[in-house]
Enzyme design. Structure first.
Site, PDB file in Angstrom:
ATOM      1  CB  CYS A   1       0.305   2.295  -9.191  1.00 27.96           C
ATOM      2  SG  CYS A   1       1.322   0.640  -8.261  1.00 27.96           S
TER       3      CYS A   1
ATOM      4  CB  CYS B   1       2.521  -1.941 -10.866  1.00 29.35           C
ATOM      5  SG  CYS B   1       1.399  -2.649  -9.666  1.00 29.35           S
TER       6      CYS B   1
ATOM      7  CB  CYS C   1      -1.475  -1.195 -12.445  1.00 36.08           C
ATOM      8  SG  CYS C   1      -1.677  -0.401 -11.087  1.00 36.08           S
TER       9      CYS C   1
HETATM   10  N1  GSH Z   1      -0.551   6.723  -6.710  1.00 30.40           N
HETATM   11  C1  GSH Z   1       0.361   5.861  -6.148  1.00 30.40           C
HETATM   12  C2  GSH Z   1      -0.773   4.554  -5.914  1.00 30.40           C
HETATM   13  C3  GSH Z   1      -0.143   3.192  -5.540  1.00 30.40           C
HETATM   14  C4  GSH Z   1      -0.927   2.565  -5.200  1.00 30.40           C
HETATM   15  O1  GSH Z   1      -2.499   2.538  -4.271  1.00 30.40           O
HETATM   16  N2  GSH Z   1      -1.340   1.599  -6.011  1.00 30.40           N
HETATM   17  C5  GSH Z   1      -2.101   0.215  -6.138  1.00 30.40           C
HETATM   18  C6  GSH Z   1      -1.630  -0.754  -6.968  1.00 30.40           C
HETATM   19  S1  GSH Z   1      -0.883  -1.246  -7.268  1.00 30.40           S
HETATM   20  C7  GSH Z   1      -1.610  -1.042  -4.501  1.00 30.40           C
HETATM   21  O2  GSH Z   1      -3.004  -1.232  -3.774  1.00 30.40           O
HETATM   22  N3  GSH Z   1      -0.751  -1.047  -3.939  1.00 30.40           N
HETATM   23  C8  GSH Z   1      -0.423  -1.785  -2.454  1.00 30.40           C
HETATM   24  C9  GSH Z   1       1.303  -1.506  -2.757  1.00 30.40           C
HETATM   25  O3  GSH Z   1       1.768  -1.437  -3.591  1.00 30.40           O
HETATM   26  O4  GSH Z   1       1.618  -2.187  -1.475  1.00 30.40           O
HETATM   27  C10 GSH Z   1       1.657   5.800  -7.150  1.00 30.40           C
HETATM   28  O5  GSH Z   1       1.471   5.837  -8.684  1.00 30.40           O
HETATM   29  O6  GSH Z   1       2.735   5.136  -6.494  1.00 30.40           O
HETATM   30 ZN    ZN Z   2      -0.258  -0.573  -9.045  1.00 29.08          ZN
END
Ligand code: GSH
Ligand code: ZN
Ligand code: ZN
Length: 188
Positions: free
Chosen positions: A50, A53, A48
């Protein structure tokens, strides 16, 4: 120099073993490590990109999997855990001292409620399910990665047999959409 994606990915992917029974995750503190015991293998393991994480220092991606909540228990030094962002969907329980994320839990009504999010590189055991795909790949740009390097990043995943997506994989996106449609009454 080729960018470092993740320690479980850069040198090739090792497939998990059948009937792997699980193992222990430990934080990076030199002593009094937070320990989480997983009593089964993980599911849907993936990279991931994002921003939320947990990524090992110096790497562009997290490797994160899910496992039923009932197979997760904090078995040592749980007093060092805190929730990073109480408003996030995934409540990431991290070590206050070293910053490692031990597990993420969803408490609100959600398609993935009942599954915890974990990072298997925190375990010394071998046999965990290997990463199956790469998610939120374009998100690394939001964290400062040069967009000109994206072909190389996606190419590296593809050369290792991992498909790349800019959200989750189609089956997981379908599961989220199905949950939303049932909630709104558009699907029975
Ligand atoms: N582009 C955003 C995407 C974040 C995102 O949507 N993460 C997903 C994958 S882990 C998710 O389900 N997030 C929910 C959360 O983090 O609570 C970033 O990088 O912060
Ligand atoms: Zn993530
Ligand atoms: Zn720690």
């Amino acid at each position: 120099m080729a960018p470092s994606l993740h320690p479980l990915i850069d040198n090739g992917i090792t497939k998990g073993t059948k009937n792997f029974p699980g193992g222990k995750l430990r934080c990076h503190c030199p002593s009094n490590k937070v320990e989480v015991t997983l009593s089964s293998n993980v599911l849907h393991n993936h990279a991931c990109g994002c921003s939320q994480c947990y990524k090992p220092r110096g790497y562009l991606f997290a490797v994160i999997a899910v496992i039923p909540v009932s197979n997760v228990s904090v078995t040592a030094n749980g007093d060092k855990l805190h929730i990073l962002d109480p408003n996030a969907t995934i409540l990431r329980h991290a070590c206050k001292e070293c910053g490692v994320h031990l597990y993420g839990r969803i408490e609100k009504d959600h398609a993935f409620k009942g599954l915890d999010f974990v990072h298997v590189e925190l375990s010394d055991e071998k046999g965990w399910q290997e990463p199956q795909f790469a998610a939120f790949v374009s998100s690394i740009i939001e964290q400062g990665f040069d967009p000109k390097g994206m072909d190389e990043i996606r190419g590296k995943f593809h050369s290792l047999g991992l498909e790349t997506y800019d959200a989750l994989s189609p089956p997981l996106m379908d599961a989220l959409a199905t949950f939303a449609a049932k909630k709104s009454g558009k699907l029975q």
